[in-house]
Design a protein around this motif. Sequence first.
Motif, mmCIF file in Angstrom:
data_model
loop_
_atom_site.group_PDB
_atom_site.id
_atom_site.type_symbol
_atom_site.label_atom_id
_atom_site.label_comp_id
_atom_site.label_asym_id
_atom_site.label_seq_id
_atom_site.Cartn_x
_atom_site.Cartn_y
_atom_site.Cartn_z
ATOM 1 N N PRO A 177 0.818 -1.230 0.000
ATOM 2 C CA PRO A 177 0.000 0.000 0.000
ATOM 3 C C PRO A 177 0.851 1.279 0.000
ATOM 4 O O PRO A 177 0.375 2.317 -0.431
ATOM 5 C CB PRO A 177 -0.814 -0.122 1.290
ATOM 6 C CG PRO A 177 -0.882 -1.590 1.557
ATOM 7 C CD PRO A 177 0.442 -2.129 1.103
ATOM 8 N N SER A 178 2.103 1.199 0.471
ATOM 9 C CA SER A 178 2.980 2.382 0.438
ATOM 10 C C SER A 178 3.455 2.706 -0.967
ATOM 11 O O SER A 178 3.884 3.824 -1.235
ATOM 12 C CB SER A 178 4.219 2.162 1.313
ATOM 13 O OG SER A 178 3.851 1.871 2.617
ATOM 14 N N ASN A 179 3.412 1.719 -1.837
ATOM 15 C CA ASN A 179 3.878 1.923 -3.209
ATOM 16 C C ASN A 179 2.722 2.026 -4.201
ATOM 17 O O ASN A 179 2.933 2.047 -5.414
ATOM 18 C CB ASN A 179 4.837 0.801 -3.610
ATOM 19 C CG ASN A 179 6.147 0.900 -2.846
ATOM 20 O OD1 ASN A 179 6.512 1.983 -2.381
ATOM 21 N ND2 ASN A 179 6.844 -0.214 -2.707
ATOM 22 N N ILE A 180 1.517 2.080 -3.673
ATOM 23 C CA ILE A 180 0.347 2.328 -4.511
ATOM 24 C C ILE A 180 -0.142 3.735 -4.170
ATOM 25 O O ILE A 180 -0.448 4.028 -3.015
ATOM 26 C CB ILE A 180 -0.749 1.273 -4.273
ATOM 27 C CG1 ILE A 180 -0.228 -0.108 -4.693
ATOM 28 C CG2 ILE A 180 -2.019 1.628 -5.053
ATOM 29 C CD1 ILE A 180 -1.179 -1.247 -4.393
ATOM 30 N N GLY A 189 3.325 2.656 -8.225
ATOM 31 C CA GLY A 189 4.613 3.330 -8.381
ATOM 32 C C GLY A 189 5.742 2.603 -7.687
ATOM 33 O O GLY A 189 5.608 1.443 -7.318
ATOM 34 N N ASP A 190 6.832 3.326 -7.508
ATOM 35 C CA ASP A 190 8.026 2.807 -6.829
ATOM 36 C C ASP A 190 8.452 1.470 -7.420
ATOM 37 O O ASP A 190 8.600 0.481 -6.721
ATOM 38 C CB ASP A 190 7.745 2.678 -5.326
ATOM 39 C CG ASP A 190 9.022 2.690 -4.518
ATOM 40 O OD1 ASP A 190 10.104 2.680 -5.108
ATOM 41 O OD2 ASP A 190 8.928 2.689 -3.281
ATOM 42 N N PHE A 191 8.649 1.493 -8.692
ATOM 43 C CA PHE A 191 8.848 0.245 -9.404
ATOM 44 C C PHE A 191 10.122 -0.494 -9.128
ATOM 45 O O PHE A 191 11.168 -0.170 -9.656
ATOM 46 C CB PHE A 191 8.774 0.493 -10.907
ATOM 47 C CG PHE A 191 7.416 0.239 -11.339
ATOM 48 C CD1 PHE A 191 6.494 1.261 -11.322
ATOM 49 C CD2 PHE A 191 7.018 -1.032 -11.655
ATOM 50 C CE1 PHE A 191 5.192 1.009 -11.641
ATOM 51 C CE2 PHE A 191 5.723 -1.285 -11.984
ATOM 52 C CZ PHE A 191 4.808 -0.265 -11.978
HETATM 53 MG MG MG Z 1 8.125 2.903 -1.537
#
Ligand code: MG
Length: 329
Positions: free
Chosen positions: A172-175, A186-188
């Motif tokens: 969830p931190s990278n969505i 993101g944060d691929f």
């Molecule tokens: Mg991240």
Amino acid sequence: NSRYLNDFEELRSLGQGGFGRVALCKNKLDGRQYAVKKIRLKDRSPQVNEKILREVATLSRLQHQHIVRYYQAWVETEYGHHNILNASGSRTAESSIFSYDDISLSDAGGGNKQESTYLYIQMEYCPRTLRQDFETYSSSFDVDHAWHLFRQIVEGLAHVHSQGIIHRDLTPSNIFFDVRNDIKIGDFGLAKFLKLEQLDHDQYLPTEAMGVSMDGTGQVGTYFYTAPEVEQKWPQINEKVDMYSLGVIFFELWHPFATAMERHLVLSDLKQKGDLPKSWAAQFPAQLNLLRRLLSPSPSDRPSAVEVLQSELPPRMEDEWLNDVLRMI
Ligand code: MG
Ligand code: ATP
Ligand code: MG
């Protein structure tokens, strides 16, 4: 003669990751806001640097309404030289693949010059993450909305996988949410990618193995979302590692937590024993079935993103169609 300083006005820091920091910037040319990630390439082996750059090239190929848009990336040294990795605004797959020879890290003079080499990645600014949404989710939870968010995540993920890319750090931190409140993955894999690299070198990363891996915000990061085959370090993994992570996120979409402690306990039980709260399982039988398959220990038992899109989602709501149309005009 820094391109970053010339073209951007830094507004504020958006956070610090394990391998670099991200700043909210205003582009002086178009007046728009972007998130710019700055990664120091110093101290990394040439192989790692090369992999970071190849990863950026891969990211530049991803263009989808539910994926954080990457505009361009470039490398700067302290002498102000920069090499552009991909052209701004390029829309065709062809033009967004940069020539790898352009990046002359190895012949940047070696030794001292490599001391301060930075990779900059200019991307779409996303004001919120799904993690932040989950903090207040118990007051805003709504069945239709949960399906709506899930559908957007799966659509983005299906595109990633269709390009032969595995995210490997779907949490969830990278969505993110964009300014229109649409989901953007993101944060691929960049950081995850680097972490895996470290793992190769160190053989073993104690904090991760103990399940206390921390992300930049001091929250327990990836542990709950990591597929078993990644933990067990299978030599070959595939895109189904993302489907496992998606499963845990799916569960969170359908299970608001009142407190951080409750979340920790429930997700720990799910991770360690495969246990789900009984009342939840009784309340959402259809979701339970999909969840079980997404969390299958064996990757091949998990459905693909395309399969989920085709046969697991309820019919789209009227306003989802409408929004899609509005987005196109
Ligand atoms: Mg991240
Ligand atoms: P890790 O190194 O473990 O991946 P991280 O994901 O926090 O940690 P970064 O990916 O470097 O590290 O991100 C740093 C911060 O910048 C995070 O708080 C992240 O939410 C934020 N961020 C990253 N990309 C964007 C973006 N496109 N828009 C807005 N904020 C972003
Ligand atoms: Mg990251």
